[in-house]
Scaffold this motif. Structure first.
Motif, PDB file in Angstrom:
ATOM      1  N   TYR A 239       0.812  -1.229   0.000  1.00 22.01           N
ATOM      2  CA  TYR A 239       0.000   0.000   0.000  1.00 22.01           C
ATOM      3  C   TYR A 239       0.842   1.275   0.000  1.00 22.01           C
ATOM      4  CZ  TYR A 239      -4.094  -2.905   0.862  1.00 22.01           C
ATOM      5  OH  TYR A 239      -5.102  -3.826   0.731  1.00 22.01           O
ATOM      6  N   TYR A 240       1.976   1.260   0.700  1.00 22.82           N
ATOM      7  CA  TYR A 240       2.740   2.505   0.850  1.00 22.82           C
ATOM      8  C   TYR A 240       3.880   2.653  -0.155  1.00 22.82           C
ATOM      9  CZ  TYR A 240      -0.173   3.337   4.793  1.00 22.82           C
ATOM     10  OH  TYR A 240      -1.285   3.556   5.559  1.00 22.82           O
ATOM     11  N   ALA A 241       4.372   1.549  -0.670  1.00 22.61           N
ATOM     12  CA  ALA A 241       5.474   1.610  -1.638  1.00 22.61           C
ATOM     13  C   ALA A 241       5.027   1.133  -3.012  1.00 22.61           C
ATOM     14  CB  ALA A 241       6.648   0.770  -1.157  1.00 22.61           C
ATOM     15  N   GLY A 242       3.764   0.757  -3.136  1.00 23.45           N
ATOM     16  CA  GLY A 242       3.242   0.311  -4.417  1.00 23.45           C
ATOM     17  C   GLY A 242       3.351  -1.195  -4.566  1.00 23.45           C
ATOM     18  N   TRP A 243       2.367  -1.772  -5.212  1.00 27.00           N
ATOM     19  CA  TRP A 243       2.303  -3.216  -5.414  1.00 27.00           C
ATOM     20  C   TRP A 243       3.566  -3.789  -6.071  1.00 27.00           C
ATOM     21  CZ3 TRP A 243      -2.055  -2.829  -2.814  1.00 27.00           C
ATOM     22  CH2 TRP A 243      -2.715  -4.002  -2.418  1.00 27.00           C
ATOM     23  N   PRO A 244       4.107  -3.132  -7.092  1.00 21.14           N
ATOM     24  CA  PRO A 244       5.275  -3.742  -7.765  1.00 21.14           C
ATOM     25  C   PRO A 244       6.449  -3.981  -6.815  1.00 21.14           C
ATOM     26  CG  PRO A 244       4.315  -2.054  -9.154  1.00 21.14           C
ATOM     27  CD  PRO A 244       3.627  -1.932  -7.827  1.00 21.14           C
ATOM     28  N   ASN A 245       6.708  -3.053  -5.885  1.00 19.83           N
ATOM     29  CA  ASN A 245       7.811  -3.278  -4.947  1.00 19.83           C
ATOM     30  C   ASN A 245       7.539  -4.471  -4.032  1.00 19.83           C
ATOM     31  OD1 ASN A 245       9.792  -1.339  -5.610  1.00 19.83           O
ATOM     32  ND2 ASN A 245       8.535   0.274  -4.726  1.00 19.83           N
ATOM     33  N   ALA A 246       6.282  -4.642  -3.635  1.00 25.83           N
ATOM     34  CA  ALA A 246       5.944  -5.805  -2.810  1.00 25.83           C
ATOM     35  C   ALA A 246       6.131  -7.091  -3.613  1.00 25.83           C
ATOM     36  CB  ALA A 246       4.510  -5.682  -2.301  1.00 25.83           C
ATOM     37  N   PHE A 247       5.697  -7.056  -4.866  1.00 30.37           N
ATOM     38  CA  PHE A 247       5.845  -8.250  -5.715  1.00 30.37           C
ATOM     39  C   PHE A 247       7.308  -8.580  -6.017  1.00 30.37           C
ATOM     40  CE2 PHE A 247       2.304 -10.662  -7.352  1.00 30.37           C
ATOM     41  CZ  PHE A 247       1.232 -10.009  -6.774  1.00 30.37           C
ATOM     42  N   SER A 248       8.137  -7.566  -6.140  1.00 28.57           N
ATOM     43  CA  SER A 248       9.564  -7.836  -6.372  1.00 28.57           C
ATOM     44  C   SER A 248      10.230  -8.392  -5.115  1.00 28.57           C
ATOM     45  CB  SER A 248      10.285  -6.554  -6.812  1.00 28.57           C
ATOM     46  OG  SER A 248       9.828  -6.155  -8.088  1.00 28.57           O
ATOM     47  N   ALA A 249       9.747  -7.990  -3.949  1.00 30.64           N
ATOM     48  CA  ALA A 249      10.344  -8.465  -2.694  1.00 30.64           C
ATOM     49  C   ALA A 249       9.920  -9.898  -2.366  1.00 30.64           C
ATOM     50  CB  ALA A 249       9.945  -7.538  -1.547  1.00 30.64           C
ATOM     51  N   ALA A 250       8.708 -10.267  -2.778  1.00 30.07           N
ATOM     52  CA  ALA A 250       8.141 -11.550  -2.331  1.00 30.07           C
ATOM     53  C   ALA A 250       9.013 -12.767  -2.666  1.00 30.07           C
ATOM     54  CB  ALA A 250       6.715 -11.712  -2.869  1.00 30.07           C
ATOM     55  N   PRO A 251       9.454 -12.951  -3.917  1.00 26.15           N
ATOM     56  CA  PRO A 251      10.259 -14.145  -4.195  1.00 26.15           C
ATOM     57  C   PRO A 251      11.588 -14.159  -3.443  1.00 26.15           C
ATOM     58  CG  PRO A 251      10.157 -12.700  -6.124  1.00 26.15           C
ATOM     59  CD  PRO A 251       9.174 -12.171  -5.135  1.00 26.15           C
ATOM     60  N   VAL A 252      12.136 -12.984  -3.204  1.00 26.34           N
ATOM     61  CA  VAL A 252      13.397 -12.902  -2.455  1.00 26.34           C
ATOM     62  C   VAL A 252      13.160 -13.319  -0.997  1.00 26.34           C
ATOM     63  CG1 VAL A 252      15.303 -11.370  -1.813  1.00 26.34           C
ATOM     64  CG2 VAL A 252      14.089 -11.006  -3.966  1.00 26.34           C
ATOM     65  N   ALA A 253      12.072 -12.842  -0.432  1.00 24.64           N
ATOM     66  CA  ALA A 253      11.736 -13.229   0.944  1.00 24.64           C
ATOM     67  C   ALA A 253      11.454 -14.722   1.018  1.00 24.64           C
ATOM     68  CB  ALA A 253      10.519 -12.435   1.420  1.00 24.64           C
ATOM     69  N   ARG A 254      10.747 -15.230   0.031  1.00 28.85           N
ATOM     70  CA  ARG A 254      10.434 -16.653  -0.009  1.00 28.85           C
ATOM     71  C   ARG A 254      11.700 -17.499   0.025  1.00 28.85           C
ATOM     72  NH1 ARG A 254       7.258 -19.802  -4.961  1.00 28.85           N
ATOM     73  NH2 ARG A 254       7.778 -21.873  -4.207  1.00 28.85           N
ATOM     74  N   ALA A 255      12.688 -17.112  -0.763  1.00 22.58           N
ATOM     75  CA  ALA A 255      13.950 -17.859  -0.788  1.00 22.58           C
ATOM     76  C   ALA A 255      14.629 -17.820   0.581  1.00 22.58           C
ATOM     77  CB  ALA A 255      14.874 -17.283  -1.867  1.00 22.58           C
ATOM     78  N   VAL A 256      14.570 -16.666   1.247  1.00 24.38           N
ATOM     79  CA  VAL A 256      15.150 -16.562   2.596  1.00 24.38           C
ATOM     80  C   VAL A 256      14.408 -17.483   3.566  1.00 24.38           C
ATOM     81  CG1 VAL A 256      15.449 -15.015   4.588  1.00 24.38           C
ATOM     82  CG2 VAL A 256      16.038 -14.220   2.275  1.00 24.38           C
ATOM     83  N   PHE A 257      13.086 -17.449   3.510  1.00 25.90           N
ATOM     84  CA  PHE A 257      12.279 -18.291   4.408  1.00 25.90           C
ATOM     85  C   PHE A 257      12.613 -19.770   4.195  1.00 25.90           C
ATOM     86  CE2 PHE A 257       8.615 -14.946   4.187  1.00 25.90           C
ATOM     87  CZ  PHE A 257       9.298 -14.132   5.084  1.00 25.90           C
ATOM     88  N   GLU A 258      12.677 -20.171   2.929  1.00 25.63           N
ATOM     89  CA  GLU A 258      12.895 -21.593   2.635  1.00 25.63           C
ATOM     90  C   GLU A 258      14.280 -22.054   3.073  1.00 25.63           C
ATOM     91  OE1 GLU A 258      11.851 -21.825  -1.508  1.00 25.63           O
ATOM     92  OE2 GLU A 258       9.695 -21.885  -1.076  1.00 25.63           O
ATOM     93  N   ARG A 260      16.050 -20.785   5.487  1.00 28.47           N
ATOM     94  CA  ARG A 260      16.087 -20.870   6.955  1.00 28.47           C
ATOM     95  C   ARG A 260      15.343 -22.112   7.447  1.00 28.47           C
ATOM     96  NH1 ARG A 260      17.629 -15.869   9.497  1.00 28.47           N
ATOM     97  NH2 ARG A 260      16.603 -16.492  11.429  1.00 28.47           N
ATOM     98  N   SER A 261      14.254 -22.497   6.783  1.00 25.84           N
ATOM     99  CA  SER A 261      13.503 -23.700   7.177  1.00 25.84           C
ATOM    100  C   SER A 261      14.327 -24.955   6.941  1.00 25.84           C
ATOM    101  CB  SER A 261      12.205 -23.817   6.379  1.00 25.84           C
ATOM    102  OG  SER A 261      11.350 -22.754   6.683  1.00 25.84           O
ATOM    103  N   ALA A 262      15.110 -24.926   5.854  1.00 24.23           N
ATOM    104  CA  ALA A 262      15.905 -26.104   5.499  1.00 24.23           C
ATOM    105  C   ALA A 262      17.051 -26.319   6.483  1.00 24.23           C
ATOM    106  CB  ALA A 262      16.454 -25.962   4.091  1.00 24.23           C
ATOM    107  N   ASN A 263      17.502 -25.219   7.125  1.00 23.26           N
ATOM    108  CA  ASN A 263      18.633 -25.360   8.061  1.00 23.26           C
ATOM    109  C   ASN A 263      18.189 -25.934   9.413  1.00 23.26           C
ATOM    110  OD1 ASN A 263      20.185 -24.383   6.091  1.00 23.26           O
ATOM    111  ND2 ASN A 263      20.444 -22.311   6.928  1.00 23.26           N
TER     112      ASN A 263
END
Lengths: 263, 263, 263
Positions: A239-258, A260-263
């Motif tokens: 909402y505050y930085a625009g949808w495209p910035n959220a969409f660009s961040a999502a796959p990067v965050a997903r990779a970090v989450f995965e 960390r889960s694998a470790n």
């Protein structure tokens, strides 16, 4: 009787300290320096979304405390130089429990993470808000403070990695990153490392700078940010930085989450 | 005689409705809130380029109608928070046939695609332009409108793709993307889907967010934007969003064009 | 005696023309339009950093002349639309030996490299600074000038490469890049090619547009920017464009440096 009364107040104090007062979250008008009539004069739909999607929707959702939402929003607004929103968001942050000392540190932190000019523009507005609310020098962190303890091992690892990757391009940048950021700014005690990380991650997402997200999101989670909170930070920032910035961040965050889960 | 006269006026009406009045395209001074003397006091060259390259050059080129150029420019100016250009560009857009209702929807749309603060800053300026031109509430879309029909199949495909890629990172973002954007904002009828796509693509290029260009450029072309128009959108935006953003968008657009030709 | 006195003044004049006056570099307050008290009212730490890290630190470091630091900073400030810093930085630049004619060309150059609106916002502020310092039309480059000689071979190579990569996406962009930029803007004589490149590289780093850095950093170094200067440009920009942009630029610069060393 008295014993149980005290118990209740203890529970309340505990609940407050855990951010459980979110039921009473302050949400603001979300129209910044504009009145609702001003917005309606251009777009009744936009005014409706401000209430329906932001004030009564996003800001009241569970996944992230109102205090955290305020920290994330202020970081986004300063990163994107959206002065028109800042006075309201600063007041909202103070109402939601962000302390003046923490706001002072957030502005200072962002001077280095989004650029000196953004911080100066934010300072001009924050000064007015502080003055109106009677925030004085005694509530602000001093320039010289006792630093938080440094994790020497982790810092040495970080410095070595940066020296290897960035050193051949810019030795000055490597030196300043150590001296100004990680052995100075990050050790200032009036903004908790978890909150400092939250500010940093929010700034990176808001600026579309995905490359530095993995390091800082990991650091944020090491500092106590939960995966659920990080997820909701991304959708808040849409909402505050625009949808495209959220969409660009999502796959990067997903990779970090995965990872960390694998470790 | 009378018959042929009527024919001419019919042809003219038809031509007008097809945007064929571009010969009389309004081009503005292109110096925003500054006078030409103001610009000359800093750079006679810049003032010369404003006339020679923009007003008499770019804005009169065939590949894109003056109305489309106005939509593209307003999207760029709001995305990049260039308030100094906005009053002139809004007036130019109205002169070039963009309706107040469409401007209202463009500002609302960009609240979600470039961030709430950019839309509020644009609202403050648009309010003044609307007031000066006597644009009243009766010319603006209501908050509640009858939605355009939804292509359920295409929307289900989109939602499934986003759920898979973004869902693991941020379920809240997936939900909002469906509920707030594609089953609400995009269905508002007062901005044609083709124009809404034109705004979105222009915002993505102006912000340097190349990752989302393929989806939205394909959607724009499905909604009726031609390849020639899309090409000229990129070269138009070089002037308003800077050459580097146009250059970053070009190879991405090229890949989209080639893939569509191959099918 | 007289002979040796003259010699000294000749040496001094030579030293001045070579920028060797950097020992007396003007550093400014670095708080833009804010007083130091204004900054202290929000963050005593930020005010301390302004003096300790910027004015007395960064701006006095050897690796880059004060004149170059001013050019880099102005490019960053205009690119990032940080109006609050611009008046002070323009005055500082003039004090550090950047000529009014050069500032005029920098603003004009950035109109094309960061977008028309940023240049117009910068023009509004520059006009006031020029007026206050009595800079008149006779000190500004004319719109029509005698162009620098063009390296036809290098330009043909550049044009061919762009035609191949960008042409299929946007023929208009290819044409304008040749006609407006490389056979016009870049040939204007009042900003040396090396300085024009310095402005361009600084704008690219400040906007996070890493893709175009290799071409323009190579061009800058072909035009005389040394590797040590380029390294320090990156660390200088960390302060004005934010650390993440400096970190994103570093590996790209490193690759350019290594490739040039290998040749």
């Amino acid at each position: 009787m008295k014993g149980s009364l005290m118990k209740t107040s203890t529970v309340l104090a505990l609940a407050l300290s855990m951010g459980a007062v979110d039921a009473a979250a302050q949400t603001g008008s979300q129209t910044g320096s504009l009145s609702r009539d001003d917005v309606r004069a251009v777009s009744p739909a936009l005014e409706h979304y401000a209430t329906d999607k932001l004030a009564n929707g996003l800001w009241k959702r569970p996944g992230l405390s109102a205090r955290d939402r305020s920290i994330v929003t202020i970081a986004a607004v300063i990163t994107r130089n959206q002065g028109i929103l800042l006075p309201e968001q600063l007041n909202l942050a103070l109402d939601n429990g962000v302390k003046p000392a923490e706001i002072s540190e957030i502005v200072t932190h962002l001077a280095f993470y989004v650029g000196w000019g953004n911080a100066m523009a934010a300072t001009a507005i924050t000064k007015e808000v502080f003055a109106a609310r009677g925030v004085g020098a005694e509530q602000l962190p001093k320039a010289a403070v006792d630093f938080l303890p440094l994790d020497e091992k982790a810092e040495a690892d970080r410095a070595a990695r940066v020296a290897q990757g960035t050193g051949p391009a810019s030795p000055g940048l490597v030196r300043d990153t150590t001296d100004v950021l990680f052995r100075d700014l990050w050790l200032r005690p009036d903004l908790a490392p978890r909150d400092r990380s939250l500010v940093t991650v929010s700034a990176l997402i808001s600026a579309g700078q995905v490359e530095q997200i993995p390091y800082h999101l990991n650091r944020a989670m090491d500092n106590g940010l939960t995966r659920a909170e990080a997820s909701e930070v991304i959708s808040h920032l849409a909402y505050y930085a625009g949808w495209p910035n959220a969409f660009s961040a999502a796959p990067v965050a997903r990779a970090v989450f995965e990872k960390r889960s694998a470790n």
